[in-house]
Design a protein around this motif. Structure first.
Motif, PDB file in Angstrom:
ATOM      1  N   UNK A 248     -21.861   1.200  38.194  1.00  0.00           N
ATOM      2  CA  UNK A 248     -22.052   1.641  39.583  1.00  0.00           C
ATOM      3  C   UNK A 248     -21.192   2.867  39.871  1.00  0.00           C
ATOM      4  N   UNK A 249     -20.090   2.989  39.164  1.00  0.00           N
ATOM      5  CA  UNK A 249     -19.248   4.170  39.333  1.00  0.00           C
ATOM      6  C   UNK A 249     -19.873   5.410  38.706  1.00  0.00           C
ATOM      7  N   UNK A 250     -20.829   5.203  37.800  1.00  0.00           N
ATOM      8  CA  UNK A 250     -21.466   6.345  37.134  1.00  0.00           C
ATOM      9  C   UNK A 250     -22.780   6.692  37.837  1.00  0.00           C
ATOM     10  N   UNK A 251     -23.922   6.107  37.413  1.00  0.00           N
ATOM     11  CA  UNK A 251     -25.215   6.513  37.964  1.00  0.00           C
ATOM     12  C   UNK A 251     -25.957   5.368  38.646  1.00  0.00           C
ATOM     13  N   UNK A 252     -25.464   4.130  38.488  1.00  0.00           N
ATOM     14  CA  UNK A 252     -26.276   2.970  38.838  1.00  0.00           C
ATOM     15  C   UNK A 252     -26.258   2.669  40.333  1.00  0.00           C
ATOM     16  N   UNK A 253     -27.435   2.740  40.971  1.00  0.00           N
ATOM     17  CA  UNK A 253     -27.541   2.524  42.410  1.00  0.00           C
ATOM     18  C   UNK A 253     -28.108   1.152  42.751  1.00  0.00           C
ATOM     19  N   UNK A 254     -28.883   0.568  41.827  1.00  0.00           N
ATOM     20  CA  UNK A 254     -29.469  -0.740  42.086  1.00  0.00           C
ATOM     21  C   UNK A 254     -28.870  -1.754  41.123  1.00  0.00           C
ATOM     22  N   UNK A 255     -28.277  -2.818  41.677  1.00  0.00           N
ATOM     23  CA  UNK A 255     -27.675  -3.853  40.841  1.00  0.00           C
ATOM     24  C   UNK A 255     -28.219  -5.200  41.303  1.00  0.00           C
ATOM     25  N   UNK A 256     -29.041  -5.845  40.485  1.00  0.00           N
ATOM     26  CA  UNK A 256     -29.547  -7.173  40.830  1.00  0.00           C
ATOM     27  C   UNK A 256     -28.676  -8.197  40.104  1.00  0.00           C
ATOM     28  N   UNK A 257     -28.042  -9.077  40.870  1.00  0.00           N
ATOM     29  CA  UNK A 257     -27.145 -10.057  40.266  1.00  0.00           C
ATOM     30  C   UNK A 257     -27.769 -11.442  40.357  1.00  0.00           C
ATOM     31  N   UNK A 258     -27.996 -12.059  39.211  1.00  0.00           N
ATOM     32  CA  UNK A 258     -28.594 -13.392  39.199  1.00  0.00           C
ATOM     33  C   UNK A 258     -27.591 -14.366  38.608  1.00  0.00           C
ATOM     34  N   UNK A 259     -27.575 -15.583  39.174  1.00  0.00           N
ATOM     35  CA  UNK A 259     -26.650 -16.589  38.670  1.00  0.00           C
ATOM     36  C   UNK A 259     -26.790 -17.879  39.452  1.00  0.00           C
ATOM     37  N   UNK A 260     -25.777 -18.728  39.322  1.00  0.00           N
ATOM     38  CA  UNK A 260     -25.872 -20.068  39.852  1.00  0.00           C
ATOM     39  C   UNK A 260     -25.125 -20.206  41.170  1.00  0.00           C
ATOM     40  N   UNK A 261     -23.983 -19.526  41.259  1.00  0.00           N
ATOM     41  CA  UNK A 261     -23.058 -19.760  42.358  1.00  0.00           C
ATOM     42  C   UNK A 261     -23.193 -18.663  43.417  1.00  0.00           C
ATOM     43  N   UNK A 262     -23.810 -18.985  44.593  1.00  0.00           N
ATOM     44  CA  UNK A 262     -24.091 -17.944  45.587  1.00  0.00           C
ATOM     45  C   UNK A 262     -22.841 -17.224  46.090  1.00  0.00           C
ATOM     46  N   UNK A 263     -21.759 -17.957  46.211  1.00  0.00           N
ATOM     47  CA  UNK A 263     -20.548 -17.336  46.738  1.00  0.00           C
ATOM     48  C   UNK A 263     -19.979 -16.291  45.786  1.00  0.00           C
ATOM     49  N   UNK A 264     -19.887 -16.704  44.532  1.00  0.00           N
ATOM     50  CA  UNK A 264     -19.340 -15.786  43.541  1.00  0.00           C
ATOM     51  C   UNK A 264     -20.267 -14.587  43.348  1.00  0.00           C
ATOM     52  N   UNK A 265     -21.579 -14.838  43.422  1.00  0.00           N
ATOM     53  CA  UNK A 265     -22.530 -13.727  43.282  1.00  0.00           C
ATOM     54  C   UNK A 265     -22.394 -12.748  44.432  1.00  0.00           C
ATOM     55  N   UNK A 266     -22.187 -13.273  45.655  1.00  0.00           N
ATOM     56  CA  UNK A 266     -22.110 -12.324  46.767  1.00  0.00           C
ATOM     57  C   UNK A 266     -20.813 -11.548  46.716  1.00  0.00           C
ATOM     58  N   UNK A 267     -19.762 -12.144  46.173  1.00  0.00           N
ATOM     59  CA  UNK A 267     -18.546 -11.333  46.041  1.00  0.00           C
ATOM     60  C   UNK A 267     -18.722 -10.292  44.932  1.00  0.00           C
ATOM     61  N   UNK A 268     -19.465 -10.649  43.875  1.00  0.00           N
ATOM     62  CA  UNK A 268     -19.769  -9.658  42.820  1.00  0.00           C
ATOM     63  C   UNK A 268     -20.637  -8.538  43.378  1.00  0.00           C
TER      64      UNK A 268
END
Lengths: 464, 254
Positions: free
Chosen positions: B29-49
């Protein structure tokens, strides 16, 4: 898409061989087939034209889409003796045009460092040559062209539809697909160039000389060493020339003064490993290049090939960079930003980035194309192998330097620009996109380059 | 689109809250990446990521929930992720796995099945779906988090290690099947990484941290290396290790 007789899935890259992508490569045989490729793509599959694939980055790629090979549009008409005009197919290469016209005493108005580009590519990139300071870029010599778009076919000239004509000039193929063009050729007495060469110890004295006397020459280019710091920053060789007159030739050549350049027969005979071209081998090459240049020499007779297209002797020299490939970074800045050129050389040399001799040129006035690259001033082009760890960040730094000086990078060479800098470098990109939308409302014309930089979505360079 | 250095503009991370994944996403994200889709099990940890990704420079960071025990849904999870990206996806990182707790789990048939499902079966099914979508896109890169634990399976974590061995082999086979498609598959083999997954365990020799592994992955993306080792020295060490007689292998620390 319809089953073209020759459609096939192909993995494509640009000349730098970075970021490959796969597309359906289709080779329409005539304008009707071409039009049906564009109209059948209504479902939203992106389309872009491809010539000889000499743009360095991803300009003629279209991952998951359709790439149109224009090699069937390769007809070359006769040169009109009075006006010098020639009508050529967009798929015709400058090589084949020269082969047909040089023996008759006609030369292309603008040639880049290779003859292996098509007319369509020359228009899409609005290419420049060693004579830009005098004659401007390619599209300034195009009298008219035919452009096929998703909404129909357009005959374009500066008078007929200047807006679409100039958007197509340097428009990276995003306004449509050019099928034919009428180009103003220049008369030549011989196929030789009379060359003056001079060496300089540093870039300051080089640039002073170029400012002072480039206007006296038809062609001018300088090679700058960005690696050694022996003596001063940027030792260099300035090479300038004129089309030789018959009387300038040695007696032996006078009987046959017009010889067409031949197509390269040599190929790279081995599979080059990554890192073959590294700091050590590149500085050795740079050193040799300097050693062979005279301190000062004038009136040497060179063939068109050796003066304009020294690398065309080997058909696939890009393979020497190994599987990781390479890129070219070319930027232009205005006349009062001479210091930006020096800072760029300084930056590369201080980060020990291996780079072949950089090419420095003076640009004359740019043409009205909103995406056309040249601006009056200076342009520096650097060949850089992909691999050194510091390279991505050094080039990002170089971008900031260039933007700070009101300059821009050349999209035909680009493979890594930060998308949010596009509008700063090309402030008329919004105007460009409006013209595109006029003829391509569904946004079908797209390439990997245009999607990477968000050219068809200006303002929202990336998804905001 | 990926640029000449392989820097993506959009990424999907399966296992998006893992320490290694987060460290990689910060760099992208610091370089070129504007879209980051985060998939996982734990909603809280994912939203902090996700917040971390946005802070690092991303402009879109949706979260997709899934459970890697549910193999039948792997396909659907992948298509949800691609839909959430709202456009072409340049990079997919697969960082899914469960180390388990060897002492209690190795005698439990159900837990053993779970570890293999989460570590191998689910990711293999997801990879098949990812490959199909990227193939159609004509470009893309898949980075699979494997482990040296799968290069030579050992006593201390053999269920986890054998799942990684399976995933590693599957990924390399998949890479071969995708040659010429414009899609690249790369396998990352870190040594012992000090993360929340290994918390409380005694670090093995040549242990490393998530930041170091992330640096190795970024460099691996730039060079298209088929296998990325972290630390790099493990490549050479494991050339020897994988050929040691079992009697010696058994006695080595870690």
């Amino acid at each position: 898409m319809p089953e073209m007789s020759t459609a096939e899935d192909r993995l494509l890259t640009g000349w730098g061989r970075t970021s490959p992508s796969r597309a359906a490569l289709t080779r329409p045989r005539d304008v009707d087939e071409l039009a049906s490729v564009l109209s059948s793509s209504r479902r939203g599959t992106p389309v872009i034209a491809r010539g000889l694939g000499r743009s360095y980055g991803d300009a003629s790629q279209c991952g998951g889409g359709i790439v149109v090979d224009l090699s069937a549009f390769n007809e070359i008409g006769p040169v009109d003796r009075d006006s010098g005009l020639i009508e050529v197919g967009a798929g015709a290469s400058l090589q084949s045009i020269m082969a047909a016209t040089v023996p008759e005493g006609w030369f292309v108005p603008v040639t880049p460092g290779t003859r292996q580009v098509t007319v369509g590519g020359a228009i899409a990139s609005d290419i420049h040559g060693k004579n830009h300071h005098r004659d401007g870029s390619f599209c300034s010599h195009v009298a008219k062209m035919t452009l096929v778009t998703p909404t129909g076919t357009h005959e374009l000239s500066e008078e007929l539809d200047p807006e679409l004509f100039w958007a197509t000039a340097g428009g990276m193929g995003l306004t449509g697909i050019t099928t034919t063009a009428t180009v103003e050729m220049i008369p030549i007495e011989t196929s030789y160039i009379s060359v003056d060469e001079e060496r300089f110890e540093d870039v300051d004295s080089l640039m002073a000389e170029m400012r002072r006397s480039d206007s006296n020459y038809h062609y001018s280019v300088a090679w700058v060493d960005c690696m050694t710091r022996r003596g001063g920053l940027g030792r260099s060789i300035l090479t300038r020339g004129e089309h030789a007159r018959r009387r300038d030739l040695p007696t032996a050549k006078r009987s046959e003064p017009l010889v067409a350049p031949v197509q390269a027969r040599l190929r790279v005979p081995f599979r080059a490993p990554n890192g073959l071209l590294n700091a050590a081998t590149i500085s050795a090459f740079n050193e040799l290049w300097f050693k062979k240049a005279p301190r000062k020499k004038s009136g040497a007779i060179h063939s068109l090939s050796s003066f304009f297209h020294p690398l065309d002797g080997i058909a696939d020299w890009n393979l020497l960079y190994g599987s990781r490939g390479f890129l070219q970074y070319q930027f232009a800045v205005g006349d009062d930003h001479e210091d930006c050129v020096k800072s760029a050389i300084e930056l590369l040399s201080s980060h020990k980035v291996p780079s072949f001799l950089a090419v420095l040129k003076r640009f004359g006035q740019g043409d009205p194309g909103p995406l056309s690259f040249p601006i009056k001033g200076w342009t520096l082009a650097l060949d850089l192998p992909v691999g050194p760890r510091q390279l991505p960040s050094v080039l990002d730094e170089l971008d900031s330097l260039v933007v700070g000086a009101g300059g821009r990078v050349y999209l035909a060479k680009d493979s890594r620009l930060r998308p949010d800098l596009l509008a700063a470098m090309y402030p008329r990109v919004t105007e460009f996109e409006e013209v595109c939308r006029r003829v391509d409302p569904d946004g079908l014309l797209n390439s990997d380059l245009s999607r990477r930089l968000g050219i068809r979505h200006p303002g929202a360079t990336w998804r905001e | 689109m990926n640029d000449a250095f392989g820097r993506p503009q959009s990424v999907i991370v399966l296992g998006g809250s893992s320490d290694i994944a987060r460290a990689v996403v910060r760099r992208l994200a610091g370089a070129r990446c504007k879209t980051v889709v985060l998939a996982g099990r734990d909603p809280e940890r994912l939203s902090s990521a996700a917040k971390e990704a946005l802070d690092a420079g991303a402009s879109l960071a949706p979260v997709v929930l899934f459970d890697a025990h549910d193999v039948a849904q792997a396909d659907l999870t992948v298509s949800n992720c691609f839909a959430a990206a709202e456009g072409p996806v340049d990079l997919v990182i697969v960082a899914v796995g469960d180390l388990g707790s060897p002492d209690s789990d190795e005698r439990d048939p159900t837990r053993t099945a779970d570890l293999i499902t989460v570590g191998f079966t689910w990711p293999a099914s997801a990879l098949t779906a990812i490959a199909a979508t990227l193939r159609e896109q004509g470009h893309g890169r898949i980075v699979v988090l494997s482990s040296v634990a799968g290069v030579r399976v050992r006593r201390s974590n053999f269920a986890y290690g054998s799942a990684k061995a399976g995933l590693d082999g599957f990924s390399i086979g998949l890479a071969e099947s995708l040659r010429g498609s414009g899609v690249i598959v790369q396998v990352v083999r870190p040594g012992f990484v000090r993360t929340k997954m290994t918390e409380g365990l005694k670090p093995a020799p040549f242990s490393t941290g998530p930041e170091e592994v992330a640096d190795a992955i970024i460099r691996g993306i730039e060079t298209d290396a088929q296998v990325v080792w972290s630390p790099g020295l493990l490549r050479w060490i494991f050339m020897i290790m994988r050929n040691l007689p079992q009697s010696i292998w058994r006695k080595l620390p870690g």
